[in-house]
Structures are given as structure tokens and as C-alpha cells.
Design an enzyme around this catalytic site. Structure first.
Site, PDB file in Angstrom:
ATOM      1  N   ALA A  29       8.385   3.106  -4.659  1.00  0.00           N
ATOM      2  CA  ALA A  29       8.808   3.707  -5.922  1.00  0.00           C
ATOM      3  C   ALA A  29       8.570   5.218  -5.984  1.00  0.00           C
ATOM      4  O   ALA A  29       9.281   5.927  -6.699  1.00  0.00           O
ATOM      5  CB  ALA A  29       8.074   3.017  -7.064  1.00  0.00           C
ATOM      6  N   THR A  33      10.466   8.874  -8.019  1.00  0.00           N
ATOM      7  CA  THR A  33       9.892   9.454  -9.249  1.00  0.00           C
ATOM      8  C   THR A  33      10.524  10.811  -9.558  1.00  0.00           C
ATOM      9  O   THR A  33      10.735  11.138 -10.729  1.00  0.00           O
ATOM     10  CB  THR A  33       8.352   9.607  -9.155  1.00  0.00           C
ATOM     11  OG1 THR A  33       8.025  10.299  -7.952  1.00  0.00           O
ATOM     12  CG2 THR A  33       7.660   8.256  -9.174  1.00  0.00           C
ATOM     13  N   GLN A 108      11.297  -0.968  -0.858  1.00  0.00           N
ATOM     14  CA  GLN A 108      10.825  -1.867  -1.920  1.00  0.00           C
ATOM     15  C   GLN A 108      11.548  -1.537  -3.223  1.00  0.00           C
ATOM     16  O   GLN A 108      11.364  -2.212  -4.217  1.00  0.00           O
ATOM     17  CB  GLN A 108       9.315  -1.679  -2.110  1.00  0.00           C
ATOM     18  CG  GLN A 108       8.502  -2.064  -0.902  1.00  0.00           C
ATOM     19  CD  GLN A 108       7.054  -1.616  -1.053  1.00  0.00           C
ATOM     20  OE1 GLN A 108       6.240  -2.270  -1.669  1.00  0.00           O
ATOM     21  NE2 GLN A 108       6.722  -0.477  -0.477  1.00  0.00           N
ATOM     22  N   ASP A 111      16.565   0.414  -6.961  1.00  0.00           N
ATOM     23  CA  ASP A 111      17.400   1.329  -7.734  1.00  0.00           C
ATOM     24  C   ASP A 111      18.674   1.780  -7.032  1.00  0.00           C
ATOM     25  O   ASP A 111      19.489   2.508  -7.630  1.00  0.00           O
ATOM     26  CB  ASP A 111      16.574   2.557  -8.158  1.00  0.00           C
ATOM     27  CG  ASP A 111      15.939   3.294  -6.964  1.00  0.00           C
ATOM     28  OD1 ASP A 111      16.510   3.276  -5.854  1.00  0.00           O
ATOM     29  OD2 ASP A 111      14.859   3.893  -7.154  1.00  0.00           O
ATOM     30  N   HIS A 128      13.017  -6.086  -2.004  1.00  0.00           N
ATOM     31  CA  HIS A 128      12.748  -6.644  -3.332  1.00  0.00           C
ATOM     32  C   HIS A 128      14.007  -6.776  -4.176  1.00  0.00           C
ATOM     33  O   HIS A 128      13.926  -6.845  -5.395  1.00  0.00           O
ATOM     34  CB  HIS A 128      11.693  -5.795  -4.047  1.00  0.00           C
ATOM     35  CG  HIS A 128      10.342  -5.856  -3.391  1.00  0.00           C
ATOM     36  ND1 HIS A 128       9.306  -5.025  -3.681  1.00  0.00           N
ATOM     37  CD2 HIS A 128       9.868  -6.709  -2.420  1.00  0.00           C
ATOM     38  CE1 HIS A 128       8.240  -5.328  -2.937  1.00  0.00           C
ATOM     39  NE2 HIS A 128       8.569  -6.338  -2.155  1.00  0.00           N
ATOM     40  N   CYS A 136      20.945 -16.164 -11.374  1.00  0.00           N
ATOM     41  CA  CYS A 136      20.570 -17.281 -12.239  1.00  0.00           C
ATOM     42  C   CYS A 136      19.418 -18.028 -11.586  1.00  0.00           C
ATOM     43  O   CYS A 136      19.481 -18.375 -10.396  1.00  0.00           O
ATOM     44  CB  CYS A 136      21.762 -18.216 -12.446  1.00  0.00           C
ATOM     45  SG  CYS A 136      21.263 -19.730 -13.320  1.00  0.00           S
ATOM     46  N   CYS A 139      21.065 -21.929 -10.874  1.00  0.00           N
ATOM     47  CA  CYS A 139      22.146 -22.199  -9.901  1.00  0.00           C
ATOM     48  C   CYS A 139      22.324 -21.065  -8.887  1.00  0.00           C
ATOM     49  O   CYS A 139      23.171 -21.153  -8.004  1.00  0.00           O
ATOM     50  CB  CYS A 139      23.463 -22.483 -10.629  1.00  0.00           C
ATOM     51  SG  CYS A 139      24.222 -21.019 -11.381  1.00  0.00           S
TER      52      CYS A 139
HETATM   53  P1  NAD Z   1       3.709   1.828  -6.526  1.00  0.00           P
HETATM   54  O1  NAD Z   1       3.958   2.246  -7.941  1.00  0.00           O
HETATM   55  O2  NAD Z   1       2.670   0.801  -6.280  1.00  0.00           O
HETATM   56  O3  NAD Z   1       3.290   3.123  -5.671  1.00  0.00           O
HETATM   57  C1  NAD Z   1       4.007   4.314  -5.696  1.00  0.00           C
HETATM   58  C2  NAD Z   1       3.179   5.354  -4.954  1.00  0.00           C
HETATM   59  O4  NAD Z   1       3.961   6.547  -4.847  1.00  0.00           O
HETATM   60  C3  NAD Z   1       1.891   5.726  -5.678  1.00  0.00           C
HETATM   61  O5  NAD Z   1       0.803   5.533  -4.793  1.00  0.00           O
HETATM   62  C4  NAD Z   1       2.065   7.213  -6.051  1.00  0.00           C
HETATM   63  O6  NAD Z   1       0.858   7.945  -5.905  1.00  0.00           O
HETATM   64  C5  NAD Z   1       3.116   7.672  -5.057  1.00  0.00           C
HETATM   65  N1  NAD Z   1       4.013   8.723  -5.572  1.00  0.00           N
HETATM   66  C6  NAD Z   1       4.699   8.717  -6.726  1.00  0.00           C
HETATM   67  N2  NAD Z   1       5.505   9.798  -6.814  1.00  0.00           N
HETATM   68  C7  NAD Z   1       5.291  10.517  -5.673  1.00  0.00           C
HETATM   69  C8  NAD Z   1       5.823  11.740  -5.170  1.00  0.00           C
HETATM   70  N3  NAD Z   1       6.767  12.430  -5.841  1.00  0.00           N
HETATM   71  N4  NAD Z   1       5.367  12.192  -3.975  1.00  0.00           N
HETATM   72  C9  NAD Z   1       4.427  11.496  -3.274  1.00  0.00           C
HETATM   73  N5  NAD Z   1       3.910  10.322  -3.689  1.00  0.00           N
HETATM   74  C10 NAD Z   1       4.337   9.844  -4.872  1.00  0.00           C
HETATM   75  O7  NAD Z   1       5.109   1.419  -5.922  1.00  0.00           O
HETATM   76  P2  NAD Z   1       5.452   0.515  -4.648  1.00  0.00           P
HETATM   77  O8  NAD Z   1       4.407   0.679  -3.609  1.00  0.00           O
HETATM   78  O9  NAD Z   1       6.866   0.786  -4.326  1.00  0.00           O
HETATM   79  O10 NAD Z   1       5.321  -1.015  -5.142  1.00  0.00           O
HETATM   80  C11 NAD Z   1       5.597  -1.428  -6.431  1.00  0.00           C
HETATM   81  C12 NAD Z   1       6.764  -2.335  -6.682  1.00  0.00           C
HETATM   82  O11 NAD Z   1       7.423  -1.664  -7.717  1.00  0.00           O
HETATM   83  C13 NAD Z   1       7.802  -2.543  -5.645  1.00  0.00           C
HETATM   84  O12 NAD Z   1       7.939  -3.902  -5.519  1.00  0.00           O
HETATM   85  C14 NAD Z   1       9.118  -2.009  -6.244  1.00  0.00           C
HETATM   86  O13 NAD Z   1      10.100  -3.005  -6.130  1.00  0.00           O
HETATM   87  C15 NAD Z   1       8.833  -1.826  -7.682  1.00  0.00           C
HETATM   88  N6  NAD Z   1       9.378  -0.603  -8.341  1.00  0.00           N
HETATM   89  C16 NAD Z   1      10.560  -0.056  -7.947  1.00  0.00           C
HETATM   90  C17 NAD Z   1      11.038   1.091  -8.564  1.00  0.00           C
HETATM   91  C18 NAD Z   1      12.346   1.667  -8.106  1.00  0.00           C
HETATM   92  O14 NAD Z   1      13.201   0.940  -7.622  1.00  0.00           O
HETATM   93  N7  NAD Z   1      12.504   2.982  -8.204  1.00  0.00           N
HETATM   94  C19 NAD Z   1      10.300   1.697  -9.590  1.00  0.00           C
HETATM   95  C20 NAD Z   1       9.079   1.115  -9.983  1.00  0.00           C
HETATM   96  C21 NAD Z   1       8.620  -0.051  -9.338  1.00  0.00           C
END
Ligand code: NAD
Length: 253
Positions: A29, A33, A108, A111, A128, A136, A139
Site C-alpha cells: 500500500a 500513498t 498486495q 487499486d 489480494h 459473490c 456463486c
Molecule cells: P501496510 O499498510 O501494512 O504497510 C504500508 C507500508 O508502507 C508502511 O510500513 C508504511 O510505513 C510504508 N509507506 C507508506 N507510504 C510510504 C511512502 N510514500 N514511502 C515509503 N514507505 C511508505 O500495507 P501492506 O503491507 O500493503 O499490507 C496491507 C494490506 O492492505 C494489503 O493486503 C493490501 O491489499 C491492503 N491495502 C491496499 C491498498 C491499495 O491497494 N492501495 C491500500 C490500503 C491497504
């Protein structure tokens, strides 16, 4: 050059990337961000700010609680991903693919931003699932998410499956749900065959995704972890870069 990392570390990571022939990126994720989609566990993460929001990602609570499903549909309707655009971190992986070194992006994220940035969808392994479809729970009918969101916007607070009347959710993996075995197997194959694993923007706390880092190391690959905060796999990595991904990934490629 990203200013928050030791320059020697950045140079070591650059030389690992330039010397690699089969790179696999494992993204989380944190890669999105900078596109305005909050992560779960980072300093401004959805769960860091509101621990109760974790319930929305638990399949047992989702099935048992209609009010929670209604909240989930509102969250999907207003998801920042619909307006989000890829950022420099997604684009850096497109650049790496052009060099012929990047074999796969195991993500993971749900989006779709890697594909929207221009990464070949055939090389993006969505561990994921995806927010762009509904599934669904009875089904397994898969449909376009837009159709369900239009129904929610028109007043159906918890739209049932149009085929069987079952409970609908996004085609994403919630806690308590198994990953698609074929998708996980493909990810493992790519990781076992890579010579460099680039783990970016993941807290590496969700399994089995996080375990792919250990698998890469055991299979003889070098490992670079790029994440703003500590991960349980930092000790396994050849290099750990703590800077912001929008700067770190472009610097590496
Ligand atoms: P997580 O939230 O556990 O970890 C994200 C990590 O990214 C954090 O440790 C944070 O410190 C780091 N981070 C955030 N922004 C950053 C940046 N700009 N530069 C450097 N590091 C940065 O997310 P995860 O490990 O992907 O696992 C969580 C679950 O959340 C996954 O299963 C995923 O499917 C889901 N998720 C997905 C999205 C998306 O699709 N964008 C968003 C939120 C959660």
C-alpha cells in the site's frame, strides 16, 4: 538522490538493480500513498487512525453484520482509488520493465495503479485481488464494480448478487479468506526464479505475501527492502532504504 538514506546504501542498491537480470517487485500500500490512497499501518494509515476500521476487512464480520456491509459499500463508493493517478513510484517500475529486467510485479494492492501507470497487466500479479470487480460469496459470479456502485448510489445499501441473491463484496481478499491458489503459485514461481527481489511500500506483516521475501532469499536472490518504517524482513535484506518511495524507486532505476 533520496535525501533520507545513506548514499552508500542507495549506491549499493543501484548496483544490485543494474546488475540484476530477473527482478521481481513486491509492492504494498505504501507505493500508492503518494497517489492519495492511505495505507493501513503507516503513520497516517487507515487502521493507525481508526483501529475499528479493521473490522471492514474481516470476512467473518462482513458476512455476519449487514450494517458493516453497508458501511463497506459506502467506503467503496467513496474510495480514493477512483480519482487516484499513478505516481513516480509506479512509473519507476514501468521504466525498469522497459530495460527488460523486470519479470513481474507481485502486488498486495487492489487499486490497479500499476496497470494504469503502464505496467503490462500480464506481468502484474494481484495477490489480494482487485477493487475493480465484485465477487459473490455464494456463486462466485464476478462482475464490474461500477455496476454494484451504481446500485448503491441509487439506494441499494447492500446490493445482493443479481444471479443468486448471495452476499456481494469487492473481489479482494479479506482477512479470513484464502488467496487464489493459482495466483499465489505463480507469484512463488516468479520469486523463486528471480535474482533480485525489490520489496517496496509494504509493512511485510501480512502472510503469505510477506513470506515471499524469505522465499527469495532462500532461493539465492538478493533482496532490497524500500519502506519508510521497519519491517520484519529488514534483517534478510542486502540493503534497506527508508526514504520516500516517490524518490527512492526512481533513483534505483
Ligand atoms: P501496510 O499498510 O501494512 O504497510 C504500508 C507500508 O508502507 C508502511 O510500513 C508504511 O510505513 C510504508 N509507506 C507508506 N507510504 C510510504 C511512502 N510514500 N514511502 C515509503 N514507505 C511508505 O500495507 P501492506 O503491507 O500493503 O499490507 C496491507 C494490506 O492492505 C494489503 O493486503 C493490501 O491489499 C491492503 N491495502 C491496499 C491498498 C491499495 O491497494 N492501495 C491500500 C490500503 C491497504
Amino acid at each position: 538522490m533520496p535525501h533520507t538514506d545513506d548514499l552508500d546504501q542507495v549506491r549499493t542498491a543501484q548496483s544490485l538493480v543494474s546488475g540484476a537480470q530477473r527482478v521481481v517487485a513486491l509492492t504494498g500500500a505504501g507505493v500508492s500513498t503518494d497517489s492519495g490512497i492511505p495505507d493501513f499501518r503507516g503513520p497516517n494509515g487507515v487502521w493507525t487512525r481508526d483501529p475499528d476500521a479493521q473490522r471492514l476487512s474481516n470476512i467473518h464480520e462482513y458476512v455476519a453484520d449487514q450494517e458493516l456491509r453497508q458501511r463497506s459499500w459506502q467506503a467503496r463508493l467513496n474510495h480514493p482509488g477512483w480519482q487516484a493517478r499513478p505516481n513516480a513510484a509506479h512509473e519507476a517500475l514501468v521504466t525498469l520493465a522497459r530495460s527488460g529486467q523486470l519479470r513481474a510485479i507481485v502486488t498486495q494492492n487492489v487499486d490497479g495503479l500499476h496497470q494504469r501507470a503502464g505496467s503490462d497487466p500480464a506481468t502484474v500479479i494481484e495477490l489480494h485481488g482487485t477493487l475493480y470487480e465484485t465477487a459473490c460469496l455464494t456463486c462466485d459470479e464476478h462482475r464490474d464494480m461500477r455496476e454494484a456502485l451504481d446500485r448503491v448510489a441509487a439506494g441499494e445499501a447492500d446490493p445482493p448478487c443479481l444471479v443468486c441473491g448471495g452476499i456481494l463484496k469487492s473481489a479482494t481478499i479479506s482477512f479470513g479468506q484464502a488467496l487464489d491458489a493459482a495466483v499465489l503459485s505463480r507469484a512463488r514461481d516468479e520469486v523463486e526464479a528471480c535474482d533480485l527481489l525489490l520489496a517496496a511500500g509494504s509493512s511485510l506483516s501480512v502472510h503469505p505475501a510477506a513470506g515471499l521475501v524469505g522465499l527469495a532469499a532462500r532461493s539465492g536472490a538478493r533482496v532490497v527492502v524500500c519502506n519508510a518504517t521497519e519491517t520484519p524482513y529488514d534483517d534478510v535484506a542486502d540493503v534497506v532504504l527508508r526514504g520516500s518511495l516517490g524518490e527512492v524507486l526512481p533513483a534505483l532505476v
